[in-house]
Design an enzyme around this catalytic site. Structure first.
Site, PDB file in Angstrom:
ATOM      1  N   GLN A 167      52.488 -21.527  -7.165  1.00 39.39           N
ATOM      2  CA  GLN A 167      51.829 -22.951  -7.547  1.00 39.39           C
ATOM      3  C   GLN A 167      52.939 -23.908  -8.017  1.00 39.39           C
ATOM      4  O   GLN A 167      54.103 -23.405  -8.401  1.00 39.39           O
ATOM      5  CB  GLN A 167      51.012 -22.808  -8.578  1.00 39.39           C
ATOM      6  CG  GLN A 167      49.675 -22.017  -8.347  1.00 39.39           C
ATOM      7  CD  GLN A 167      48.938 -21.486  -9.417  1.00 39.39           C
ATOM      8  OE1 GLN A 167      49.542 -20.591 -10.191  1.00 39.39           O
ATOM      9  NE2 GLN A 167      47.811 -21.942  -9.821  1.00 39.39           N
ATOM     10  N   GLY A 213      47.587  15.478 -53.990  1.00 40.16           N
ATOM     11  CA  GLY A 213      47.435  16.934 -53.881  1.00 40.16           C
ATOM     12  C   GLY A 213      47.388  17.346 -52.389  1.00 40.16           C
ATOM     13  O   GLY A 213      47.350  18.371 -52.048  1.00 40.16           O
ATOM     14  N   ASN A 252      47.375  10.456 -43.144  1.00 44.80           N
ATOM     15  CA  ASN A 252      48.617  11.276 -43.164  1.00 44.80           C
ATOM     16  C   ASN A 252      49.947  10.739 -43.169  1.00 44.80           C
ATOM     17  O   ASN A 252      50.957  11.170 -42.488  1.00 44.80           O
ATOM     18  CB  ASN A 252      48.600  12.378 -41.877  1.00 44.80           C
ATOM     19  CG  ASN A 252      47.631  13.441 -42.237  1.00 44.80           C
ATOM     20  OD1 ASN A 252      46.625  13.294 -43.081  1.00 44.80           O
ATOM     21  ND2 ASN A 252      47.961  14.501 -41.429  1.00 44.80           N
ATOM     22  N   TYR A 261      59.006   7.015 -48.490  1.00 47.72           N
ATOM     23  CA  TYR A 261      57.994   7.992 -48.137  1.00 47.72           C
ATOM     24  C   TYR A 261      58.433   8.608 -46.777  1.00 47.72           C
ATOM     25  O   TYR A 261      58.347   9.862 -46.460  1.00 47.72           O
ATOM     26  CB  TYR A 261      56.648   7.421 -48.186  1.00 47.72           C
ATOM     27  CG  TYR A 261      55.578   8.147 -48.355  1.00 47.72           C
ATOM     28  CD1 TYR A 261      55.307   9.604 -47.985  1.00 47.72           C
ATOM     29  CD2 TYR A 261      54.351   7.974 -49.128  1.00 47.72           C
ATOM     30  CE1 TYR A 261      54.099  10.468 -48.177  1.00 47.72           C
ATOM     31  CE2 TYR A 261      53.269   8.536 -49.290  1.00 47.72           C
ATOM     32  CZ  TYR A 261      53.175   9.896 -48.715  1.00 47.72           C
ATOM     33  OH  TYR A 261      52.046  10.558 -49.181  1.00 47.72           O
TER      34      TYR A 261
END
Lengths: 554, 258
Positions: free
Chosen positions: A150, A449, A485, A336
């Site tokens: 185009q 835990g 997790n 973490y």
């Protein structure tokens, strides 16, 4: 006995000996111990003044006492010599981590054979290596935002899309020889001979395009855009390349093939409760991510390092991006996650596990998976790992959260199980048993835990039936039991990588992904991810997706 | 049919024996120190000493509750009867021989008390419940052998410290410095409540136990004390537990003779 690998980092972190159990607190200079926080405060003060809205203020931390009452320790990027402060490995602050994720999100693989069949069988067009080369040249104009058929179209500034291109790969040596080398991911050149033969056999005579959309598109749109962007520009490139009528029915077939029939995305759509499209971290299987990492292609002799590199990328993608940012946000879960790729701690545990496995079983992947093997390997490596924390209080302080210690001890155990058996499911068994041992040993484990994550894990470990389980290679962070997790799924990536490397496999789950990410033109270095992260820490990593050509200079 | 004998914890080591003892409600915790009710209320920080309990509903006897057989079976706790609000006590246990550990204290909560909601993390052990019930259990937990003023702490937030090295006085790190060691008296004093709000006057919480005493009382395993892997019955129990979960997770009929 040689010193553990992590001792060097511990000596850099703390002024006391790593064995020393006592130290001093509260008089160390507060948050100003950390050069990054000093920098942040200075800049934030200026911004606050300019906008007249308060911003970053570390004196708010710790209930108004102020952050920094203990030693602010630097972190070594494992496998490198580079130290940085924790801020340097937050995904928002580390440009290499941006590119790690950008390179995944912007990639799709699309087979070319369906399009070639339509061209030759339906339209009677000739498809030759020369026409393929021409098509690829047109596509490398169109894909970054160039118009093909185009006139008077608004196109995209090439400096914004410099990282956008398409290459092809095939198991057909004859065809590969005739493809313009600028467009070829050359399996024979990039892989060791045995891996190349396996990959070519798996791919066969088929031809695939590895398409990299612009990084900036991933930032402005999302992963779900990529297949559409690719399909649109593939179709627009096919038309002039093969002199097709614009809009003829066959063009729709190309789009269908590119969007569906021949499309391989890096991540699947996640369900509504996670609300993310394809090519987002939630749908990226562990086996795919393990296949993206190329360390075992260049260094097949060191399966441990391959696992560690894969694991580091899992930590960034799954823990820091997905759980820490997509699913939560803000300060996120950096440390973490980063415990598995900092300070050479996990490296030490993993190589100890390698030695143990070699001595016990005479080599890698030499023993069939069994409960006895899992119990043996997981108990030995967990014992070594947890004992290391207790022998060196500085090591315990480095991994000051139970989730960190749980991740590292179980990751080492899982990799050990994979190395011993060559079966990732057995490696995962070692991960789960390590968690159970850890819980009883210390009377504590990870976040709440790890009741959901690890106590239930063994129950669905060995089932591959629908709704009950999956091979680990095909699980991901959206696997039901893994949806919270954090601090786990990085290791699952490493456990998969270790199993297949131990067997001498050329790939873990998908040979196409392995080849697509062997491409040296990718912005991120998929062979040495941790070195990239270190460059990011030093602010020496130049990512794609810059906007400087369309904004005023700072 | 044989009579069910309640079991508490496997293992033969001193740490396992301590775990059994702390879980068994027939065993009374040994009292080692005294903290007055008023001082404990100050450290908990939920109300001022002598202040009435805030309530979230009228006393149960004033309420018309729907018929429910469970209500006839389970007697409400005193705090529930009175309509007390839900409050908490939260402990942090140093890895350096704190008498308790988060999992063990939680199991003890389930085994010894009613109406409490404990949670387990590595660095903290929150226990939630009706305010007067919390005060009662907190008093027992603080005054007895399951607490040490230097290695166990009461913390509402900014709990980090359980895995850090100890300070020069043997105290566990607390970024908020809720407690200090009074060298002249040889006692640990709380100068802030659980949430770090300064107290009007220090609260003496007790004399730290010597390390040999802590080692006798702790539930923790450590390589410089009792090695976990040397407690073979405990290790075998975990191995068996793991294997049964693997084999019977989706296939309970596949495991015989459990």
């Amino acid at each position: 006995m040689a010193e553990p690998r992590y001792i060097k980092a511990l000596r850099k972190k703390f002024k006391e000996s790593p064995e020393e159990r006592y130290t001093t607190f509260y008089t160390l200079g507060g948050w100003a111990q950390d050069p990054r926080k000093r920098e942040f405060k200075e800049i934030s003060d200026k911004i606050a003044k300019q906008r007249n809205i308060p911003m970053y203020n570390p004196t708010f931390g710790c209930g108004g006492v102020g952050l920094g009452q203990r030693t602010y320790m630097p972190y070594l990027i494992s496998g490198t010599e580079t130290y940085g402060m924790p801020e340097d490995i937050h995904v928002v602050n580390n440009a290499a981590m941006h590119q790690l994720w950008d390179d995944i999100r912007r990639t799709v693989i699309v087979g070319l054979d369906a399009a070639h069949t339509i061209l030759s069988k339906r339209l009677g067009k000739e498809v030759t290596p020369e026409t393929i080369n021409h098509y690829l040249e047109v596509l490398n104009h169109a894909l970054p935002g160039g118009a093909t058929i185009q006139e008077h179209m608004a196109e995209i500034h090439p400096a914004l899309t410099e990282d956008c291109y398409c290459k092809v790969f095939t198991g057909d040596d004859e065809l590969a020889d005739r493809i313009d080398k600028r467009f070829l991911i050359d399996i024979n050149k990039l892989f060791p001979k045995d891996q190349a033969e396996k990959l070519k056999k798996a791919i066969g005579k088929k031809t695939y395009q590895a398409l990299r959309m612009p990084t900036i598109v991933g930032h402005l749109m999302d992963g779900g855009t990529m297949a559409r962007w690719a399909a649109m520009q593939i179709s627009m490139a096919m038309i002039p390349s093969y002199k097709l009528m614009a809009g003829e029915a066959a063009v729709g077939e190309f789009a269908f093939a590119a969007k569906h029939a021949e499309l391989i995305e890096m991540g699947t759509l996640t369900p509504w409760r996670r609300a993310r499209g394809p090519n987002e971290p939630g749908g990226l299987p562990f086996g795919y991510l393990a296949d993206m990492i190329q360390y075992n292609r260049v260094h097949p002799e060191d399966p441990c390092k391959y696992a560690l590199e894969a694991l580091a990328c899992g930590a960034v993608i799954y823990d820091q991006y997905w759980f820490g940012s997509y699913m939560s946000g803000g300060v996120g879960f950096t440390q973490y996650a980063s415990c598995v790729y900092t300070d050479d701690i996990l490296d030490d545990y993993v190589y100890w596990g390698l030695d143990y496995v070699k001595k016990k079983f005479g080599g890698l992947a030499k023993v069939k998976p069994s409960m006895d093997v899992i119990k043996d390997v997981a108990t030995a490596i967990t014992d070594y790992s947890l004992s290391s924390y207790e022998k060196y209080p500085a090591n315990m302080e480095t991994h000051f959260g139970g989730s960190q210690r749980a991740a590292v001890a179980a990751a080492a155990s899982g990799i050990g199980g994979s190395l011993a058996t060559g079966v990732a499911q057995a490696g995962m068994g070692c991960w789960y048993l390590s968690q159970l041992i850890h819980k009883e040993w210390m009377g504590r484990l990870g976040f709440y835990g790890y009741d959901a994550q690890d106590h239930a894990g063994p129950c669905n470990l060995w089932s591959w039936r629908s709704d009950e389980g999956l091979p680990i290679e095909l699980r991901g962070v959206n696997y039901p039991n893994y949806a919270m997790n954090v601090g786990h799924t990085s290791a699952y990536t490493g456990i998969v990588a270790a199993a297949h490397a131990a067997r001498g496999d050329a790939w873990c789950v998908n040979p196409l992904i392995k080849v697509a990410f062997a491409d040296p033109s990718l912005k991120f270095d998929w062979t040495y991810p941790r070195e990239c992260f270190a460059k990011g820490v030093l602010r020496e990593y130049m990512p794609a997706g810059r906007r400087d050509v369309i904004v005023p200079p700072r | 049919m044989s009579t069910y004998v309640r079991q508490f914890y496997p293992g033969t080591s001193q740490s396992s024996i301590n775990r059994r003892k702390y879980l068994d409600p027939k065993t009374k915790y040994e009292k080692l120190r005294s903290v007055s009710d008023e001082d404990l209320v100050r450290v908990l920080g939920h109300r001022k000493p002598g202040e009435a309990y805030k309530t979230v509903h009228p006393p149960l006897e004033e309420m018309k509750e729907p018929e429910d057989p469970i209500r006839k079976i389970v007697e409400p706790t005193p705090g529930t009867k009175a309509g007390d609000r839900i409050r908490f006590v939260q402990f942090t246990d140093s890895v350096y021989f704190s008498p308790m550990a988060p999992y063990v204290r939680t199991w003890a909560m389930y085994s010894r008390y009613r109406g409490l909601d404990p949670g387990v993390l590595s660095g903290r052990n929150p226990i939630e419940g009706r305010e007067r019930d919390i005060e009662k259990v907190a008093k027992e937990l603080v005054e007895t052998e399951v607490f040490d003023p230097a290695r166990t702490a009461l913390r509402g937030y900014t709990v980090h410290g359980h895995a850090l090295r100890l300070d020069e006085n043997g105290l566990m790190f607390d970024a908020v410095r809720r407690y200090t060691f009074n060298k002249a008296k040889g006692v640990v004093e709380y100068v802030k409540d659980q949430l770090g709000v300064p107290l009007d006057k220090p609260v003496e919480i007790g004399v730290p136990l010597p390390e040999n005493e802590l080692k006798k009382r702790t539930v923790q395993f450590r390589i410089d004390h009792i090695k976990f892997v040397d407690d073979k019955p405990l290790l075998n129990y975990i191995h068996r537990n793991f294997e049964l979960r693997c084999r019977s997770g989706f296939n309970p009929e596949g495991v015989k003779g459990i």
